[in-house]
Write an enzyme that holds these catalytic residues in place. Structure first.
Site, short mmCIF file in Angstrom:
data_model
loop_
_atom_site.label_atom_id
_atom_site.label_comp_id
_atom_site.label_asym_id
_atom_site.label_seq_id
_atom_site.Cartn_x
_atom_site.Cartn_y
_atom_site.Cartn_z
N LYS A 1 0.86 -1.19 0.00
CA LYS A 1 0.00 0.00 0.00
C LYS A 1 0.90 1.24 0.00
CE LYS A 1 -3.43 2.85 1.05
NZ LYS A 1 -4.40 3.19 0.00
N SER A 2 0.55 2.26 -0.75
CA SER A 2 1.40 3.45 -0.85
C SER A 2 1.67 4.04 0.53
CB SER A 2 0.74 4.52 -1.72
OG SER A 2 0.55 4.03 -3.02
N GLY B 1 -7.99 7.75 0.23
CA GLY B 1 -7.26 8.97 0.61
C GLY B 1 -5.92 8.69 1.27
N CYS C 1 -2.89 9.68 -8.04
CA CYS C 1 -4.17 9.51 -7.33
C CYS C 1 -5.14 10.63 -7.74
CB CYS C 1 -3.94 9.54 -5.82
SG CYS C 1 -5.49 9.33 -4.91
N LYS D 1 3.97 5.40 -11.71
CA LYS D 1 2.56 5.03 -11.91
C LYS D 1 1.75 6.22 -12.39
CE LYS D 1 -1.23 2.57 -9.73
NZ LYS D 1 -1.60 1.75 -8.57
N GLY E 1 -11.87 -1.28 -11.74
CA GLY E 1 -12.65 -2.44 -12.14
C GLY E 1 -13.09 -2.39 -13.59
N GLY F 1 -5.70 -2.11 -14.47
CA GLY F 1 -7.00 -1.44 -14.59
C GLY F 1 -8.06 -2.38 -15.11
N GLY G 1 -6.04 -5.41 -8.95
CA GLY G 1 -6.46 -4.83 -7.68
C GLY G 1 -7.89 -5.19 -7.35
N THR G 2 -8.83 -4.49 -7.99
CA THR G 2 -10.26 -4.64 -7.70
C THR G 2 -10.74 -6.08 -7.85
OG1 THR G 2 -10.63 -2.36 -8.36
CG2 THR G 2 -12.55 -3.81 -8.41
#
Ligand SMILES: Cc1cc2nc3c(=O)[nH]c(=O)nc-3n(C[C@H](O)[C@H](O)[C@H](O)COP(=O)(O)O)c2cc1C
Length: 305
Positions: A45-46, A72, A128, A164, A217, A243, A265-266
């Site tokens: 995680k960032s 956030g 982000c 990224k 997603g 993505g 990810g999703t």
């Protein structure tokens, strides 16, 4: 037999699937769990310089087309992260550090901090869409700011450097080229899109705590594939196509567009942590049927006449 080993510069992966940042990456144990479920590499995680609480709940919403999140950048900050992410060799897959900041000075500081922690690579996140002071809300998507931040991180680390990018920029190929020129070893494309908003018609107000959220997603996938396709034409360095990858067929689209590896990810929310193994099995099936023997022979084939 189809060979799905992958390469991101000097980083060798058993398969092309990479856990995207922000999903199950808050602890070393969760990264280990994802690696045991077949991921070729995992991203933490960032992390930011200071700890952050992030936006208030709700921070994740699903809808018919995918997901919106307004997390956030809630994270423990670099000081605590240095205690959590230790002895990374036993994670079982290469671990990618993810750093994000509002200024090039803070990016450089974070790059220095993660240098000696045993990470296989460092990913600088400049994309982000929903956190004030970071990413696109801090104007980081332009070629100039991309060049400056990439150079600042490059200056502080010898680790392979991934940058990224956001889909919400004009000319993503140009942005990727700026990152490559400033010393990036790979491009991760893409971060969440938008931002988007969902309104509760009963209260008449936006539902997410952060009001707006990054889109991921299924809805993001065609945009992500197009971004990878554009970036492939602009740079020589590898691309981690990210993505909306849910299945092996989606991973194949990314590779055909020009990706060397595929971020997921999703899909973890929809198909479980073993989505990595499932995507690899499905990808092998797609490759076999289409006659591809390995990832290298398949990469970028959508560009062939
Ligand atoms: C809940 C959530 C949290 C995320 N947090 C981060 C993060 O901390 N850093 C980052 O670079 N990307 C973050 N992302 C973006 C993902 O890494 C990924 O780029 C994006 O979601 C598109 O891929 P996907 O459709 O497979 O999820 C997050 C995404 C989600 C859904």
């Amino acid at each position: 037999m189809v060979d799905i080993t992958a390469k991101l510069g000097r980083l060798k992966l058993d398969n092309p699937t990479v856990l995207a940042s922000g999903i199950l990456g808050v602890t070393k144990a969760s990264l280990k769990y994802v690696a045991s479920n077949g991921a070729g590499a995992v991203t933490m995680k960032s992390v930011t310089v200071e700890p952050r609480a992030g936006h208030h709940a709700p921070i994740i919403l699903t809808y018919e087309g995918g997901m919106l999140n307004s997390v956030g950048y809630s994270n423990q900050g670099i000081k605590e992260a240095k205690k959590e992410f230790i002895s990374l060799k036993d994670v079982g897959a290469p671990v990618i550090a993810s750093i994000t900041a509002g200024s090039k000075k803070d990016f450089a500081f974070l790059a220095e901090q993660v240098n000696e922690m045993g990470f296989a690579a460092v990913e600088a996140v400049i994309s982000c869409p929903h956190t004030p002071g970071f990413g696109t809300m801090a104007g980081q998507g332009t070629p100039d700011s991309t060049r400056e931040i990439t150079a600042a991180v490059r200056d502080k680390t010898k680790l392979p450097l991934f940058v990224k990018l956001s889909p919400s920029v004009q000319g993503i190929g140009e942005v990727a080229k700026a990152a490559e020129d400033a010393g990036a070893d790979a491009i991760t494309a893409i971060n969440t899109g938008g931002p988007g908003m969902i309104i509760d018609v009963k209260t008449g107000k936006p539902i997410l705590g952060g009001t707006v959220g990054g889109l991921s997603g299924d809805a993001l996938r065609p945009i992500a594939v197009r971004c990878v396709y554009d970036i492939y034409k602009s740079v020589r360095i590898p691309i981690i196509g990210t993505g909306g990858v849910m299945t092996g067929e989606h991973a194949a689209q990314m590779i055909l567009a020009g990706a060397s590896a595929v971020g997921i990810g999703t899909a973890v929310y929809y198909r479980g942590a073993d989505v990595f193994r499932k995507v690899c099995d499905e990808l092998q099936g797609v490759m076999k049927e289409a006659g591809y023997k390995n990832i290298y022979g398949m990469r970028g084939m959508a560009h062939e006449e």
